[in-house]
Design an enzyme around this catalytic site. Structure first.
Site, mmCIF file in Angstrom:
data_model
loop_
_atom_site.group_PDB
_atom_site.id
_atom_site.type_symbol
_atom_site.label_atom_id
_atom_site.label_comp_id
_atom_site.label_asym_id
_atom_site.label_seq_id
_atom_site.Cartn_x
_atom_site.Cartn_y
_atom_site.Cartn_z
ATOM 1 C CG HIS A 189 -2.044 -0.961 1.089
ATOM 2 N ND1 HIS A 189 -2.589 -1.651 2.123
ATOM 3 C CD2 HIS A 189 -2.725 -1.338 -0.007
ATOM 4 C CE1 HIS A 189 -3.578 -2.401 1.681
ATOM 5 N NE2 HIS A 189 -3.678 -2.232 0.391
ATOM 6 N NE ARG A 296 -5.929 -2.425 -9.784
ATOM 7 C CZ ARG A 296 -4.946 -1.726 -10.348
ATOM 8 N NH1 ARG A 296 -4.986 -0.425 -10.392
ATOM 9 N NH2 ARG A 296 -3.897 -2.348 -10.863
ATOM 10 N NE ARG A 332 -10.258 -5.851 -11.533
ATOM 11 C CZ ARG A 332 -8.944 -5.715 -11.292
ATOM 12 N NH1 ARG A 332 -8.070 -6.262 -12.076
ATOM 13 N NH2 ARG A 332 -8.529 -5.023 -10.248
ATOM 14 C CD GLU A 431 -5.874 -10.424 -14.048
ATOM 15 O OE1 GLU A 431 -5.144 -9.592 -13.496
ATOM 16 O OE2 GLU A 431 -7.071 -10.560 -13.751
ATOM 17 C CG ASN A 454 0.201 -5.014 -12.063
ATOM 18 O OD1 ASN A 454 1.089 -4.545 -12.748
ATOM 19 N ND2 ASN A 454 -0.804 -4.289 -11.617
ATOM 20 C CG ASP A 455 -2.584 -10.692 -10.913
ATOM 21 O OD1 ASP A 455 -1.913 -11.047 -9.924
ATOM 22 O OD2 ASP A 455 -3.646 -10.064 -10.810
ATOM 23 N NE ARG A 465 -0.132 -7.692 -7.747
ATOM 24 C CZ ARG A 465 -1.177 -7.257 -8.428
ATOM 25 N NH1 ARG A 465 -1.810 -8.080 -9.257
ATOM 26 N NH2 ARG A 465 -1.583 -6.033 -8.339
ATOM 27 C CB CYS A 502 -5.049 -2.091 -17.613
ATOM 28 S SG CYS A 502 -5.498 -3.754 -17.100
HETATM 29 C C1 PEP Z 1 -2.861 -6.648 -13.240
HETATM 30 O O1 PEP Z 1 -2.891 -7.753 -12.696
HETATM 31 O O2 PEP Z 1 -1.940 -6.266 -13.972
HETATM 32 C C2 PEP Z 1 -3.969 -5.702 -13.023
HETATM 33 C C3 PEP Z 1 -4.051 -4.589 -13.724
HETATM 34 O O3 PEP Z 1 -4.876 -5.971 -12.052
HETATM 35 P P1 PEP Z 1 -4.581 -5.831 -10.484
HETATM 36 O O4 PEP Z 1 -3.270 -5.096 -10.322
HETATM 37 O O5 PEP Z 1 -5.729 -5.113 -9.909
HETATM 38 O O6 PEP Z 1 -4.488 -7.262 -10.059
HETATM 39 MG MG MG Z 2 -4.676 -8.533 -11.732
#
Ligand code: PEP
Ligand code: MG
Length: 585
Positions: A189, A296, A332, A431, A454-455, A465, A502
């Site tokens: 955070h 989100r 989403r 993702e 990210n995922d 992560r 994204c």
């Molecule tokens: C991702 O996984 O890249 C994504 C944009 O979603 P979040 O970061 O909310 O998991």
């Molecule tokens: Mg994600």
């Protein structure tokens, strides 16, 4: 002069004076409480809880206008303070073990912190907040002051073992220009907060709070992940130049002109922003983005005492759609689980939550909540250019299962004569490695795709992560990730459907040229990143990006890929202001 290497949490370049924070641990006098004083200790504890709660509420009110949803991080403190098992254990220690209020708090909280860390997963993420809460309660009981960051006499770079969300939220934004810490993961955070505030931050420097002397001259290079301690004259000059250049490239721009997001050879890239709630959408919409590439929605629940019902959700979606007018807003659907754990949606603690019943899987398991959300989204869809997107989907079958639920909800609304946009486009997040590999089939059934890097990075490289211990292995530039992105982008091209990015990668000026070279033409990112990304795109040419992407794909490992990207960046530093460009239709 000393050069320390760490991991970038938030990009940027600053030079200044170090303010080293002590851990804030206060010494507790060793006393056995007399039976006649027990209730006095109980009262001291209760006063400390009330005082801390008041402080959190005041901080929430003071920062809400500026930081919007990020203030909800304080919700963790509020829930921990309201946790009856913690409170009761402290009371028991005072009443039956004759501990002082301060000792009881410290021991009970230490036990919880140890358990949270041992259990790992999302609970481990709460350990820093809980530890911080313990320190605050003890300081209050003993009438001691903790280091405060809201009243600083001059501009400083904060150096500490760790910055807690509460400290980060209470900082004086005009005075704190950088963070350097020993621990903190890129997805924590506090990291998200520093990116939101545009404050450069570096973590992962062992014992940094003991190495850096109070008041030392320090440079934070949040592009290279380097901290220069006590820089010599030549180093100071080099950085003074770099910082001037970075400032010239609209480092902290507040409005953008997406029409400038055009390469030197005339290719326009779409620039959208990621948002978490509708709190500040009017200001966000005024920043000029091409729309919202990722809303989100789960953040509408997280940190709220009462989860939003259909009406409350619809209101939030409607506000966002109205603010963005004809520009698309991609909602989403709820992505709960793992680091976005909410016991009200699913109370089960899993061994491996990132691989567990999360995201779309949880939406199938809690179809009641999923349907409520879909009803709210459809209700709001008449107010603008709404799109719906499903997260964590592995293949076309799963996407169609989610879409079938949407169709049922549509027929319900139709029967109830509730108006909605019947043709609202329905897309999918790419993702998971499976989704990328199977994207040809997925893009045949979805209206659009959006790559969540990210995922995708987490699952492809098997790197949690949220775990700072493995953040060195978290490499979105890895050739394997780029290959998967290429597969997904090509699936979009083959079907004539948009496949955007994204994840955080879309907001990285170092990685955007690679993404452009891989064929990505639509980017969605944290709002403060947009100005720099537009600027970076305006200095690119497509052949150079393609050559860069090919070289990254041909790299045998992440290190070589990074070297290729670094070399491209160093050449870019030589570039001048963009020349007049041709527009490609
Ligand atoms: C991702 O996984 O890249 C994504 C944009 O979603 P979040 O970061 O909310 O998991
Ligand atoms: Mg994600």
């Amino acid at each position: 002069m000393e050069i320390l290497r760490g991991t970038v949490l938030s990009e940027g370049l600053v030079a200044g004076e170090a303010l080293v924070l002590s851990s804030g641990e206060v010494i507790i006098p060793d006393v056995v409480v007399k039976p006649s004083d027990r209730e006095k200790e109980v009262a001291r504890f209760r006063r400390a809880v009330d005082g801390t709660l008041k402080e959190i509420n005041e901080l929430t009110n003071a920062t809400e206008g500026r930081l919007g949803d990020l203030t909800r991080m304080l919700g963790t403190y509020q829930s921990l303070l309201a946790d009856e098992s913690i409170i009761n254990q402290v009371l028991e220690q005072i009443r039956t073990k004759r501990k002082s209020a301060a000792t009881a708090v410290r021991q009970v909280i230490a036990g919880y912190v140890e358990d949270f860390r041992r259990m790992g997963g999302p609970l481990a993420n709460y350990a820093p907040e809980l530890e911080d809460l313990g320190r605050r309660l003890v300081a209050r009981i003993l009438g001691k002051e903790l280091p405060s960051l809201d009243r600083l006499p001059r501009k400083v770079v904060i150096v500490a073992d760790e910055i807690t969300p509460m400290q980060a939220l209470s900082i004086d934004r005009d005075k704190v220009i950088g963070f350097v810490t020993q621990s903190g993961s890129p997805e924590s955070h506090t990291a998200i907060l520093s990116r939101h505030l545009g404050i450069p931050a570096i973590t992962g420097i062992e014992n940094v709070a003991s190495i850096v002397p109070q008041g030392a001259s320090i440079i934070v290079d949040g592009l290279e992940g380097v901290v220069v301690l006590d820089p010599d004259k030549a180093m100071k000059q080099t950085y003074a130049m770099k910082i001037r250049r970075a400032t010239r490239t609209r480092w902290q721009t507040t409005t953008i002109s997406p029409e400038e997001s055009v390469t030197q050879d005339g290719v326009r890239a779409t620039i959208r922003c990621n948002v978490d709630t509708s709190d500040h959408v009017r200001e966000l919409a005024a920043m000029g983005a091409d729309g919202v590439g990722l809303f989100r929605t789960e953040f509408l629940y997280i940190g709220k005492a009462v989860p939003p019902d259909e009406k409350a959700q619809a209101k939030s979606y409607e506000e966002t759609l109205k603010a963005f007018g004809s520009r698309p807003v991609i909602f989403r659907t709820m992505d709960f689980g793992a680091d976005k754990f909410d016991a009200r949606v699913d109370a089960v603690k899993e061994e491996n939550p990132a691989l567990g019943l999360r995201s779309i899987r949880l939406s199938f398991a809690r179809e009641d909540l999923f349907r409520t959300q879909l009803r709210a989204l459809l209700r709001a869809s008449v107010h603008g250019n709404a799109r719906i997107m499903f997260p964590m989907v592995t293949d076309a079958g799963e996407f169609l299962r989610a879409k079938a639920i949407l169709e049922v909800v549509k027929s319900e609304l139709k029967a109830e004569r509730v108006p909605f946009a019947a043709d609202v486009p329905v897309g999918v997040m790419i993702e998971l490695p499976a989704a990328a590999i199977a994207s040809a089939a997925l893009m045949k059934v979805a209206d659009f795709g959006s790559i969540g890097t990210n995922d995708l990075t987490q699952y492809t490289l098997a790197v949690d992560r949220t775990n700072g211990r493995v953040s060195d292995w978290y490499k979105p530039h890895h050739p394997a990730i780029c290959r998967l992105i290429k597969v997904a982008v090509e699936a979009g091209l083959a079907t004539g459907k948009e496949v955007s990015v994204c994840g955080e990668m879309a907001g990285s000026t170092r990685l955007v040229p690679v993404l452009m070279g891989l064929g990505v033409r639509s980017f969605s990112m944290a709002p403060p990143r947009m100005g720099q990304v537009v600027d970076r795109i305006s200095r690119l040419t497509l052949p150079a990006c393609r050559a860069l992407a090919d070289a990254v794909l041909a790299s045998p490992d992440a290190e070589e890929a990074l070297a290729v990207i670094d070399a491209f960046e160093s050449r870019a530093v030589e570039e001048r202001a963009p020349a007049p460009r041709k527009r490609r239709s």
